[in-house]
Design an enzyme around this catalytic site. Structure first.
Site, PDB file in Angstrom:
ATOM      1  CE  LYS A 143     -11.090   4.331   8.570  1.00 54.77           C
ATOM      2  NZ  LYS A 143     -10.932   2.939   8.814  1.00 54.77           N
ATOM      3  CD  GLU A 157     -11.124   0.883  14.231  1.00 50.72           C
ATOM      4  OE1 GLU A 157     -10.190   1.470  13.899  1.00 50.72           O
ATOM      5  OE2 GLU A 157     -12.054   1.018  15.183  1.00 50.72           O
ATOM      6  NE  ARG A 209      -2.074   7.965   5.862  1.00 53.07           N
ATOM      7  CZ  ARG A 209      -2.979   7.088   6.261  1.00 53.07           C
ATOM      8  NH1 ARG A 209      -2.307   6.112   7.270  1.00 53.07           N
ATOM      9  NH2 ARG A 209      -3.920   7.351   6.277  1.00 53.07           N
TER      10      ARG A 209
HETATM   11  P1  ATP Z   1      -7.653   6.485   8.461  1.00 50.27           P
HETATM   12  O1  ATP Z   1      -6.484   7.263   9.021  1.00 50.27           O
HETATM   13  O2  ATP Z   1      -8.538   7.270   7.283  1.00 50.27           O
HETATM   14  O3  ATP Z   1      -8.497   6.592   9.789  1.00 50.27           O
HETATM   15  P2  ATP Z   1      -6.618   3.973   9.003  1.00 50.27           P
HETATM   16  O4  ATP Z   1      -5.464   3.459   8.374  1.00 50.27           O
HETATM   17  O5  ATP Z   1      -7.047   4.141  10.289  1.00 50.27           O
HETATM   18  O6  ATP Z   1      -6.881   5.264   8.167  1.00 50.27           O
HETATM   19  P3  ATP Z   1      -8.029   1.532   8.273  1.00 50.27           P
HETATM   20  O7  ATP Z   1      -9.223   1.140   8.309  1.00 50.27           O
HETATM   21  O8  ATP Z   1      -7.215   0.830   9.550  1.00 50.27           O
HETATM   22  O9  ATP Z   1      -7.800   2.955   8.490  1.00 50.27           O
HETATM   23  O10 ATP Z   1      -7.230   1.150   7.312  1.00 50.27           O
HETATM   24  C1  ATP Z   1      -7.398  -0.258   6.551  1.00 50.27           C
HETATM   25  C2  ATP Z   1      -5.870  -0.303   5.527  1.00 50.27           C
HETATM   26  O11 ATP Z   1      -5.892   0.835   4.761  1.00 50.27           O
HETATM   27  C3  ATP Z   1      -4.604  -0.288   6.368  1.00 50.27           C
HETATM   28  O12 ATP Z   1      -3.886  -1.112   6.055  1.00 50.27           O
HETATM   29  C4  ATP Z   1      -4.185   1.199   6.093  1.00 50.27           C
HETATM   30  O13 ATP Z   1      -2.746   1.192   6.080  1.00 50.27           O
HETATM   31  C5  ATP Z   1      -4.552   1.550   4.665  1.00 50.27           C
HETATM   32  N1  ATP Z   1      -4.836   2.985   4.236  1.00 50.27           N
HETATM   33  C6  ATP Z   1      -5.350   3.521   5.049  1.00 50.27           C
HETATM   34  N2  ATP Z   1      -5.050   5.093   4.603  1.00 50.27           N
HETATM   35  C7  ATP Z   1      -4.267   4.788   3.382  1.00 50.27           C
HETATM   36  C8  ATP Z   1      -3.636   5.778   2.592  1.00 50.27           C
HETATM   37  N3  ATP Z   1      -3.711   7.019   2.619  1.00 50.27           N
HETATM   38  N4  ATP Z   1      -2.719   5.240   1.814  1.00 50.27           N
HETATM   39  C9  ATP Z   1      -2.523   3.794   1.677  1.00 50.27           C
HETATM   40  N5  ATP Z   1      -3.180   3.033   2.643  1.00 50.27           N
HETATM   41  C10 ATP Z   1      -3.864   3.327   3.419  1.00 50.27           C
HETATM   42 MG    MG Z   2      -6.214   2.408  11.296  1.00 50.06          MG
END
Ligand code: ATP
Ligand code: MG
Length: 562
Positions: free
Chosen positions: A273, A36, A263
């Site tokens: 984020k 996102e 994760r």
């Molecule tokens: P955040 O919690 O940092 O906002 P998010 O999952 O909301 O992370 P996205 O932009 O939706 O952020 O993430 C894009 C992809 O990265 C998703 O498929 C998510 O599962 C993966 N991802 C995010 N954080 C991690 C992590 N710590 N380890 C592995 N994969 C991750």
């Molecule tokens: Mg997300």
């Protein structure tokens, strides 16, 4: 060695192998990385990128970069651009163009109309609080909304009205009609569309005033793109039944399989984020790419090689187990790479002047130094030597025992790549601080010492006349707690910020070859660590270097003691 042997083995690959054996998806492997655009990517995303793009590479398939851009209030074009740059820098290629979930808004709208027509979705007027009350809890079932039994015709008219902007934010929701008594709360008639009036979307402008929810958008975007394996993190495990419900109910042509993995959590770092945004917005760091940030752009600016980050993601593996990876695992990937690949140079971070009294005034000579102790192919460079040089203050003591293998009054030391010198005199100011040393050199000692001559210590130096002034920024961990954001004893993870995460040395002197160092290119400053010129802060009039990493893991000791 065949390529096969090098492929990492993990449960996702086993699953894909089994699918391929069965001939599923016509033998295709198609993944996606779906960020996102509401912030910059961090080390956790790097794991997901390496996994998804790595699968596509190894199975000769495809991996889409797709922006999951359903929440325009928090998203921005700046983040879209930064994400593209980071994925590319990590070494991955998403093909002709990136995808956007917003590219599918028309089709998603049509799918929603289809759900309404099938009797699988309805417009609900409950406000946010009522919706929450009706949803029930983990232990109690929810209650049906009073609007659940609206007719298809009424729902079509209302949904059309939502799209036409007839209702204010929060007045109505389009919801899936699934089961308010489901033990899985995600299936209790989840929202599909919400109203967002007056918001400008970074891709679609003011075309829409209703926006599809993430769960609805994500599975359909996967299906539209023909994704075969939709790999995501474990928090989506409970959403998988909903993912499948939408696809089954809409009978999409493709039905990707959602697979979850755990994760990455990295000690002493933040992988959220939202919290990284907090650090940036509260000014705790110098932007998203501050070299102390666990963002990909921060690590790049700090000088971490992309290959080291890929190696790290490989070493930690892919499982479903909760984990918290030690920072030293990442750091050892960085050091392994830099030790092998970075050219050597000399820099004095805390200069103390030496006058070599028996060296002719006005004379300089060009000495030659290898750029790498093991790798001859990296060549040599010239280092000017003259009557006045700088050494590091910590490399001199007036008195010391034999353990101190550096310069001591009336004793000898070797200058790296140059001569042996002896300290004859120590000059002090009125406060008794040492301001200069008077030494003599032995011109028979260039390169190797003559037979029988033992000089134990070797120290680095820079010619005073030729050296270039620079600011050097010494970075340390941004947090002084291994899990800054899961410490339940404090309200705010910011209390765990390490107050000593940045020390700025303004009086450093570098060997002149570093004047033209390319920003981001890492050098080993001998005996000091790895450093690179800072892309943002360096200018023609001011040279600024970042410390990428120390030579050894200085935290290992501290952790053993505590
Ligand atoms: P955040 O919690 O940092 O906002 P998010 O999952 O909301 O992370 P996205 O932009 O939706 O952020 O993430 C894009 C992809 O990265 C998703 O498929 C998510 O599962 C993966 N991802 C995010 N954080 C991690 C992590 N710590 N380890 C592995 N994969 C991750
Ligand atoms: Mg997300």
């Amino acid at each position: 060695m065949s390529e096969e042997i090098n492929k990492p083995n993990n449960f996702i690959r086993n699953l894909i192998d089994a699918d391929l054996d069965k001939g599923k998806n016509e033998g295709r492997v198609h993944t996606r990385f779906p960020p996102e655009p509401n912030g910059y990517l961090h080390i956790g995303h790097a794991k997901s990128i390496c996994l998804n793009f790595g699968l596509a590479r190894d199975y000769k398939g495809q991996c889409n970069l797709r922006f999951d851009d359903t929440n325009p209030q928090k998203e921005d074009e700046e983040f879209v651009d930064a994400i593209k740059e980071d994925v590319q820098w990590l070494g991955f290629d998403w093909g002709e163009q990136p995808f956007f979930a917003s590219d599918y808004f028309d089709r998603l709208y049509d799918f929603a109309v289809q759900l309404i027509k099938q009797g699988d979705a309805y417009v609900c007027d409950l406000n946010a609080e009522e919706t929450r009350e009706y949803r029930g809890t983990l232990t109690e079932p929810g209650k049906n909304s009073p609007h659940r039994d609206r007719t298809v015709e009424e729902n079509l008219v209302l949904f059309d009205g939502m799209r036409a902007g007839q209702f204010p934010d929060g007045a109505k929701l389009l919801r899936a009609k699934i089961n308010m008594a489901s033990p899985n709360i995600n299936l209790r008639d989840p929202a599909i569309y919400r109203i967002r009036q007056g918001v400008i979307h970074h891709q679609t402008g003011d075309k829409w005033c209703i926006y599809p929810m993430y769960d609805y958008t994500h599975c359909l975007s996967d299906a539209i793109e023909g994704v075969t394996h939709s790999v995501c993190t474990l928090e989506f495990e409970d959403h998988r039944p909903l993912y499948n419900w939408f696809l089954e109910t809409l009978k999409t042509e493709h039905h990707p399989q959602q697979i979850e993995f755990s994760r990455l959590n990295l000690q002493y770092a933040i992988t959220s984020k939202r919290k990284l945004t907090q650090l940036v917005e509260q000014g705790a760091v110098d932007g998203w790419d501050d070299p102390r940030m666990s963002t990909i752009s921060g690590m790049r600016r700090r000088g971490y090689p992309a290959a080291s980050i890929r190696e790290f993601c490989e070493r930690i593996g892919v499982t479903k187990a909760d984990n918290s990876i030690e920072m030293s695992t990442l750091e050892s990937c960085i050091r392994d790479n830099l030790n092998e690949n970075s050219p050597r140079a000399m820099a004095v971070l805390d200069p103390l002047k030496i006058v070599i009294t028996n060296y002719p005034e006005g004379q300089t000579e060009d000495l030659t130094a290898p750029n790498h102790p093991q790798q001859e192919a990296m060549g040599t460079r010239n280092i000017p030597f003259g009557r006045e040089i700088y050494i590091d203050r910590a490399d001199f003591k007036e008195e010391a025992n034999n353990k101190f293998k550096r310069l001591v009054k009336d004793k000898e030391v070797r200058l790296r790549n140059a001569y042996v010198i002896r300290c004859d005199d120590v000059i002090k100011n009125a406060d008794g601080e040492i301001i200069e040393l008077r030494c003599s050199y032995d011109d028979a000692t260039l390169g190797a010492a003559p037979e029988g001559r033992k000089v134990k210590g070797v120290i680095h130096w820079v010619s005073a006349e030729h050296g270039v002034k620079a600011e050097v920024r010494l970075y340390d961990r941004l947090f002084n707690h291994p899990q800054p954001d899961s410490d339940k004893t404090v309200d705010d993870f910011m209390v765990h910020l390490n107050p000593d995460s940045l020390a700025t040395r303004t009086e450093c002197v570098l060997e002149p070859s570093l004047l033209t160092a390319e920003a981001g290119k890492v050098y080993q400053f001998e005996r000091e660590g790895y450093f690179c010129a800072d892309a943002k802060l360096s200018s023609e009039s001011k040279l600024v270097f970042n410390r990428t990493i120390t030579l050894r893991d200085t935290w290992a000791k501290i952790e053993q003691q505590s």
